[in-house]
Scaffold this motif. Structure first.
Motif, PDB file in Angstrom:
ATOM      1  N   ALA A 614       0.858  -1.187   0.000  1.00  0.00           N
ATOM      2  CA  ALA A 614       0.000   0.000   0.000  1.00  0.00           C
ATOM      3  C   ALA A 614       0.889   1.231   0.000  1.00  0.00           C
ATOM      4  CB  ALA A 614      -0.917   0.011   1.227  1.00  0.00           C
ATOM      5  N   ASN A 615       0.338   2.330  -0.508  1.00  0.00           N
ATOM      6  CA  ASN A 615       1.096   3.579  -0.494  1.00  0.00           C
ATOM      7  C   ASN A 615       0.135   4.754  -0.565  1.00  0.00           C
ATOM      8  OD1 ASN A 615       3.440   5.188  -0.417  1.00  0.00           O
ATOM      9  ND2 ASN A 615       4.510   3.786  -1.811  1.00  0.00           N
ATOM     10  N   HIS A 616       0.689   5.940  -0.358  1.00  0.00           N
ATOM     11  CA  HIS A 616      -0.121   7.151  -0.277  1.00  0.00           C
ATOM     12  C   HIS A 616      -0.360   7.723  -1.666  1.00  0.00           C
ATOM     13  CE1 HIS A 616       1.254   8.008   4.127  1.00  0.00           C
ATOM     14  NE2 HIS A 616       1.125   6.725   3.880  1.00  0.00           N
ATOM     15  N   SER A 617      -1.591   8.101  -1.933  1.00  0.00           N
ATOM     16  CA  SER A 617      -1.902   8.710  -3.224  1.00  0.00           C
ATOM     17  C   SER A 617      -1.452  10.157  -3.269  1.00  0.00           C
ATOM     18  CB  SER A 617      -3.405   8.629  -3.502  1.00  0.00           C
ATOM     19  OG  SER A 617      -4.105   9.664  -2.830  1.00  0.00           O
ATOM     20  N   HIS A 618      -1.106  10.623  -4.471  1.00  0.00           N
ATOM     21  CA  HIS A 618      -0.763  12.024  -4.725  1.00  0.00           C
ATOM     22  C   HIS A 618       0.448  12.516  -3.944  1.00  0.00           C
ATOM     23  CE1 HIS A 618      -5.094  12.053  -5.975  1.00  0.00           C
ATOM     24  NE2 HIS A 618      -4.605  12.793  -6.949  1.00  0.00           N
ATOM     25  N   ARG A 619       1.292  11.607  -3.479  1.00  0.00           N
ATOM     26  CA  ARG A 619       2.453  12.040  -2.705  1.00  0.00           C
ATOM     27  C   ARG A 619       3.359  12.934  -3.548  1.00  0.00           C
ATOM     28  NH1 ARG A 619       6.973   9.178   0.055  1.00  0.00           N
ATOM     29  NH2 ARG A 619       6.705   7.491  -1.439  1.00  0.00           N
ATOM     30  N   ASN A 637     -14.195   8.423  -0.249  1.00  0.00           N
ATOM     31  CA  ASN A 637     -13.914   7.160   0.431  1.00  0.00           C
ATOM     32  C   ASN A 637     -12.635   6.531  -0.086  1.00  0.00           C
ATOM     33  OD1 ASN A 637     -17.309   6.975  -0.018  1.00  0.00           O
ATOM     34  ND2 ASN A 637     -16.455   7.003   2.046  1.00  0.00           N
ATOM     35  N   LEU A 638     -11.941   5.849   0.803  1.00  0.00           N
ATOM     36  CA  LEU A 638     -10.719   5.128   0.478  1.00  0.00           C
ATOM     37  C   LEU A 638     -10.687   3.853   1.297  1.00  0.00           C
ATOM     38  CD1 LEU A 638      -8.423   8.239   0.601  1.00  0.00           C
ATOM     39  CD2 LEU A 638      -8.539   6.737  -1.383  1.00  0.00           C
ATOM     40  N   SER A 639      -9.885   2.902   0.850  1.00  0.00           N
ATOM     41  CA  SER A 639      -9.757   1.672   1.616  1.00  0.00           C
ATOM     42  C   SER A 639      -9.035   1.906   2.924  1.00  0.00           C
ATOM     43  CB  SER A 639      -9.021   0.607   0.791  1.00  0.00           C
ATOM     44  OG  SER A 639      -9.823   0.149  -0.267  1.00  0.00           O
ATOM     45  N   ALA A 640      -8.087   2.839   2.939  1.00  0.00           N
ATOM     46  CA  ALA A 640      -7.296   3.063   4.147  1.00  0.00           C
ATOM     47  C   ALA A 640      -6.791   4.495   4.199  1.00  0.00           C
ATOM     48  CB  ALA A 640      -6.125   2.083   4.213  1.00  0.00           C
ATOM     49  N   VAL A 641      -6.476   4.934   5.406  1.00  0.00           N
ATOM     50  CA  VAL A 641      -5.826   6.226   5.649  1.00  0.00           C
ATOM     51  C   VAL A 641      -4.703   5.997   6.648  1.00  0.00           C
ATOM     52  CG1 VAL A 641      -7.857   7.626   5.123  1.00  0.00           C
ATOM     53  CG2 VAL A 641      -7.497   6.787   7.459  1.00  0.00           C
ATOM     54  N   PHE A 668       2.422  -1.031   8.399  1.00  0.00           N
ATOM     55  CA  PHE A 668       1.160  -1.483   7.805  1.00  0.00           C
ATOM     56  C   PHE A 668       0.058  -1.758   8.822  1.00  0.00           C
ATOM     57  CE2 PHE A 668       4.444  -3.287   4.793  1.00  0.00           C
ATOM     58  CZ  PHE A 668       4.310  -2.280   3.858  1.00  0.00           C
ATOM     59  N   ASN A 669       0.287  -1.480  10.093  1.00  0.00           N
ATOM     60  CA  ASN A 669      -0.774  -1.746  11.074  1.00  0.00           C
ATOM     61  C   ASN A 669      -1.981  -0.849  10.846  1.00  0.00           C
ATOM     62  OD1 ASN A 669       0.394   0.694  12.252  1.00  0.00           O
ATOM     63  ND2 ASN A 669       1.898  -0.688  13.182  1.00  0.00           N
ATOM     64  N   ASP A 670      -1.759   0.371  10.316  1.00  0.00           N
ATOM     65  CA  ASP A 670      -2.896   1.249  10.044  1.00  0.00           C
ATOM     66  C   ASP A 670      -3.691   0.762   8.838  1.00  0.00           C
ATOM     67  OD1 ASP A 670      -0.772   1.858   8.365  1.00  0.00           O
ATOM     68  OD2 ASP A 670      -0.830   4.019   8.719  1.00  0.00           O
ATOM     69  N   VAL A 671      -2.997   0.274   7.807  1.00  0.00           N
ATOM     70  CA  VAL A 671      -3.697  -0.259   6.640  1.00  0.00           C
ATOM     71  C   VAL A 671      -4.500  -1.495   7.035  1.00  0.00           C
ATOM     72  CG1 VAL A 671      -3.425  -1.207   4.321  1.00  0.00           C
ATOM     73  CG2 VAL A 671      -1.910   0.628   5.104  1.00  0.00           C
ATOM     74  N   ASP A 672      -3.883  -2.375   7.800  1.00  0.00           N
ATOM     75  CA  ASP A 672      -4.562  -3.575   8.289  1.00  0.00           C
ATOM     76  C   ASP A 672      -5.788  -3.200   9.115  1.00  0.00           C
ATOM     77  OD1 ASP A 672      -4.550  -6.562   9.110  1.00  0.00           O
ATOM     78  OD2 ASP A 672      -4.401  -5.539  11.051  1.00  0.00           O
ATOM     79  N   CYS A 674      -7.549  -0.376   9.001  1.00  0.00           N
ATOM     80  CA  CYS A 674      -8.586   0.192   8.133  1.00  0.00           C
ATOM     81  C   CYS A 674      -9.315  -0.884   7.343  1.00  0.00           C
ATOM     82  CB  CYS A 674      -7.971   1.213   7.186  1.00  0.00           C
ATOM     83  SG  CYS A 674      -7.466   2.761   7.964  1.00  0.00           S
ATOM     84  N   LEU A 675      -8.586  -1.881   6.877  1.00  0.00           N
ATOM     85  CA  LEU A 675      -9.227  -2.959   6.133  1.00  0.00           C
ATOM     86  C   LEU A 675     -10.141  -3.788   7.041  1.00  0.00           C
ATOM     87  CD1 LEU A 675      -6.323  -4.120   3.772  1.00  0.00           C
ATOM     88  CD2 LEU A 675      -8.355  -2.785   3.186  1.00  0.00           C
ATOM     89  N   LYS A 676      -9.751  -3.963   8.285  1.00  0.00           N
ATOM     90  CA  LYS A 676     -10.633  -4.661   9.225  1.00  0.00           C
ATOM     91  C   LYS A 676     -11.906  -3.846   9.449  1.00  0.00           C
ATOM     92  CE  LYS A 676      -7.630  -5.190  12.603  1.00  0.00           C
ATOM     93  NZ  LYS A 676      -7.039  -5.626  13.908  1.00  0.00           N
ATOM     94  N   VAL A 677     -11.755  -2.547   9.547  1.00  0.00           N
ATOM     95  CA  VAL A 677     -12.919  -1.680   9.730  1.00  0.00           C
ATOM     96  C   VAL A 677     -13.827  -1.742   8.496  1.00  0.00           C
ATOM     97  CG1 VAL A 677     -13.631   0.737   9.948  1.00  0.00           C
ATOM     98  CG2 VAL A 677     -11.771  -0.153  11.372  1.00  0.00           C
ATOM     99  N   ARG A 678     -13.215  -1.749   7.317  1.00  0.00           N
ATOM    100  CA  ARG A 678     -14.013  -1.847   6.087  1.00  0.00           C
ATOM    101  C   ARG A 678     -14.739  -3.187   6.021  1.00  0.00           C
ATOM    102  NH1 ARG A 678     -11.126  -1.941   0.325  1.00  0.00           N
ATOM    103  NH2 ARG A 678     -11.627  -4.148   0.462  1.00  0.00           N
ATOM    104  N   GLU A 679     -14.049  -4.256   6.392  1.00  0.00           N
ATOM    105  CA  GLU A 679     -14.669  -5.584   6.368  1.00  0.00           C
ATOM    106  C   GLU A 679     -15.820  -5.674   7.375  1.00  0.00           C
ATOM    107  OE1 GLU A 679     -13.690  -8.515   4.342  1.00  0.00           O
ATOM    108  OE2 GLU A 679     -13.091  -6.697   3.272  1.00  0.00           O
TER     109      GLU A 679
END
Length: 752
Positions: A614-619, A637-641, A668-672, A674-679
């Motif tokens: 994963a990576n940040h958009s528009h960096r 909306n995004l999958s993660a922040v 990656f703990n924040d991405v993980d 966020c994905l748990k929250v989305r799920e």
């Protein structure tokens, strides 16, 4: 560029080539030297120069700086006798304390200038070297770089076929790899090498259609008025050329004064019995004409087409195929592009799957829009009074009635070509200024009809802000700030929160992870003594996930704010804005717009699968940039922040088990999370109206140690094992966009 003459890289570098090191570069402008490589930049144009000309040929530039910021773009300016210019500058992005390299080609002897920074401030020049290299070595390195990073030249074999491209093209494309925002894949190249090879042939499409048990009729609705004859014919021809035959074309002419319109429509109606035309007796404008065309429709679905636009030949086939996979679909939309004055395709918009908050910010649904006819009739068709944004008004009223979001289907293909005709909003919403106000009213009606406490405003033409009212009394937010020493960084963070945050009902939890710095300890003691913060002591080795979980258990607020200690508040409304979204029942994680101290984007949301995990958009985009189709100006909306600044309700944090302490202690703990929250059924959201600086990496040590490298590889393995499907496909991105850069550029051959 000369052909390779052989020889190993190491032997080539051992030859007696000209070599210029840091001592050869003379401070020439806006630089104050303090010894041992330390300099102060005294303005926006500091630079070094070599005191003599450098011979023509290939060189390797190497540089390493210690910076007060996470990164900087240095530039080398060659002057071959025609002066220095930005067009000939050779940029190189450097991260603090990391060595950067790039090839340099001088077609003639040149004088050189090196710009280390572009703003006042101190830095340390740790390494600066320019060494001449052999043509063969340079060519090998250039081709290797293109093979690994350039989606046009790269092949699945991992090699570049140099014979396919001129030397000038290879060098030009190599240089683009170092330029922020450069176009690596042109749209024409994408059409030729990505879109067209993936399309089934017309014969294959017909065979597939014949095998379907259900062949829904699609009613194409077209209002016309004084249409240019050539454009009208092109529009109608694009319908006749459809590979899917089960359609009807429903046209209502809004009393066009031009006799050519009636003549053309009559001719086409005679050519094909599927074409229905109504000639209105009086002009009623776009809504009345659209409703007249809609009244002719008898198909199961309605397809909206403007009178001067065109459909891709496979458009209706793609729609019908999508309906086979989702027969209960209520709305279908596709990607789109534009037609310029010469009729060439340009400006593609590759959209995400259904994103409610993006729809609240702009009409990204737009073209190609397909609606179940029963739904359109149930909402009353097009509404008078919303001319200019009648399509936006329609889609909002339809979306409000859709019970299952899976029945809003996105086709990630360009099926619609929007002509940039004079006065058309394809050339920009400012072409029809009244459209933005109509869109604002339509969106306000949507929220009012659902009883949502939202105020809608226009922030730019065609772009809306939806501001959500906070509950009363305002909920308590617990801002968790982990730290270890770093007095100045921590002080900047906490002082800015206390001084600038207009939202008042918050508590600050500083989590001290074994600090030993007396200044830091004294600062935290003062904060605790006067009640401005609580200090929690986490006496164990650094584990970002465990530290935040530890603090969350002791937080008193109903909303948790994960805040890095290297954050600096710059917008007073940041917490008000984020809290207003965090309290929405369907929203999970809320992210903010973060800048590097040089006023470029550090974080504007996370794209899964970008760069691997994963990576940040528009960096690295400039602070005021609108981004991809206005994305940097839009709540969406995004999958993660990133957890550098992340708000989430405590009940959701607890529901998904917080951050992963065992498998993802650092990365990656924040991405993980966020994905748990989305799920768990919540939408994650990013807002540009919460702005902060992120002094990234200032408080961190090196990630280059063997132990940290091994840990990082383990965290990658955890993410790949846990979220393989989500990393392959991010619904808030688009499969036609690159997964190698953060700039929403087009996918290349290598990525297919």
């Amino acid at each position: 560029m000369k052909k390779s003459v052989g020889g190993s890289a190491s032997s080539l570098l051992r030859k007696a080539w000209p070599l210029f090191t840091a001592k050869d570069w003379v401070p020439a402008h806006q630089l104050a030297a303090h010894g041992n490589g330390r300099f102060d930049s005294l303005g926006s144009d500091p630079h070094f120069r070599l005191g003599h000309k450098v011979p023509a040929g290939w060189y390797m530039l190497e540089a390493r700086l210690h910076l007060p910021t996470a990164w900087v773009e240095v530039k080398l300016y060659p002057d071959t006798g025609e002066g220095e210019s930005e067009a000939n500058a050779m940029p190189l992005r450097l991260h603090t304390d990391r060595l950067g390299k790039r090839l340099v080609y001088l077609p003639k002897p040149a004088r050189l200038r090196f710009d280390p920074v572009a703003a006042p401030g101190g830095f340390v020049l740790q390494h600066l070297r320019l060494v001449k290299v052999a043509d063969a070595f340079a060519r090998k390195r250039l081709l290797q770089k293109l093979a690994s990073k350039h989606p046009v030249h790269a092949r699945k074999s991992g090699k570049v076929s140099a014979r396919e491209h001129s030397d000038e093209q290879l060098w030009s494309d190599y240089c683009k790899l170092f330029e922020i925002g450069s176009e690596l894949v042109s749209y024409a190249d994408w059409i030729e090498h990505t879109e067209q090879p993936q399309l089934p042939s017309p014969d294959q499409q017909r065979e597939e259609i014949a095998a379907w048990d259900w062949k829904p009729r699609l009613s194409i609705v077209v209002p016309t008025y004084n249409t240019d004859p050539d454009m009208l014919r092109a529009c109608l021809d694009s319908v006749l050329e459809q590979s899917y035959p089960h359609w009807e074309l429903c046209i209502a002419d809004d009393a066009s004064p031009k006799p050519s319109v009636r003549t053309i429509l009559g001719d086409y109606a005679k050519r094909d019995e599927r074409i229905k035309v109504e000639y209105r007796a009086a002009n009623g404008h776009i809504v009345a004409a659209s409703n007249s065309a809609l009244a002719l429709a008898s198909g199961e679905f309605v397809v909206l087409l403007d009178h001067d636009d065109e459909l891709a030949a496979h458009a209706l086939y793609a729609v019908a195929k999508a309906l086979q996979a989702r027969p209960t679909a209520q709305l279908v939309y596709s990607d789109e592009d534009k037609l310029d004055a010469e009729g060439q395709r340009c400006a593609p918009y590759f959209k995400p799957d259904f994103s409610p908050d993006l729809l609240y910010s702009q009409n990204y649904f737009s073209h190609l829009g397909v609606y179940r006819r029963e739904l359109v009739e149930a909402v009353g068709g097009f509404r008078p009074g919303y001319e200019g944004s009648q399509d936006y008004d329609l889609v909002l009223r339809c979306v409000a009635r859709v019970q299952d979001a899976r029945d809003i289907v996105h086709i990630p293909q360009v099926l619609y070509h929007w002509r940039m005709a004079d006065g058309s909003t394809a050339g920009g919403h400012e072409q029809k200024s009244y459209a933005s106000d109509a869109g604002r009213r339509a969106l306000q009606d949507y929220f009012d009809g659902l009883g949502m406490p939202v105020k809608v405003s226009v922030t730019a033409p065609g772009i809306y802000r939806h501001s959500w009212a906070l509950p009363e009394p305002a909920p308590l937010a617990s801002l968790i700030v982990p730290t270890r020493d770093g007095y100045q960084v921590l002080k900047t963070c906490i002082d800015s929160i206390l001084a600038l945050t207009s939202y008042r009902n918050y508590e600050i939890l500083i989590v001290d992870n074994q600090s030993t710095c007396p200044q830091t300890l004294a600062y935290m003691a003062r904060l605790e003594a006067d009640g401005r913060a609580r200090v929690l002591h986490y006496d164990a080795p650094f584990n970002y996930s465990a530290i935040n979980n530890f603090a969350a258990r002791q937080a008193r607020g109903s909303v948790l704010g994960l805040i890095n200690n290297d954050i600096e508040v710059i917008s007073p409304e940041w917490l008000t804005e984020m809290m207003s979204h965090a309290m929405r029942a369907d929203i999970g994680c809320v992210g903010a717009k973060l800048y590097y101290p040089n006023d470029t984007i550090q974080h504007a949301g996370v794209i899964c699968g970008l760069g691997g995990i994963a990576n940040h958009s528009h960096r690295h985009f400039a602070k005021g940039s609108p981004g991809y189709f206005g994305r940097l100006w839009l709540i969406h909306n995004l999958s993660a922040v990133t957890a550098a600044v992340l708000l989430v309700r405590k009940e959701i944090f607890d529901q998904v088990g917080g951050l992963d302490e065992a498998g993802l202690p650092v990365a990656f703990n924040d991405v993980d999370f966020c994905l748990k929250v989305r799920e768990a059924g919540y939408r994650n959201l990013w807002t540009p109206f919460a702005e902060l600086y992120h002094h990234e990496s200032v408080s961190r040590g090196s990630d280059e140690t063997p132990e940290k490298r091994q840990r990082f590889l383990g965290e990658i393995a955890v993410m790949e094992g846990r979220w393989a499907a989500q990393l392959r496909y991010d619904p808030y991105y688009n499969p036609n966009l690159t997964r190698h850069r953060e700039d929403f550029s087009l996918q290349g051959v290598l990525e297919q």
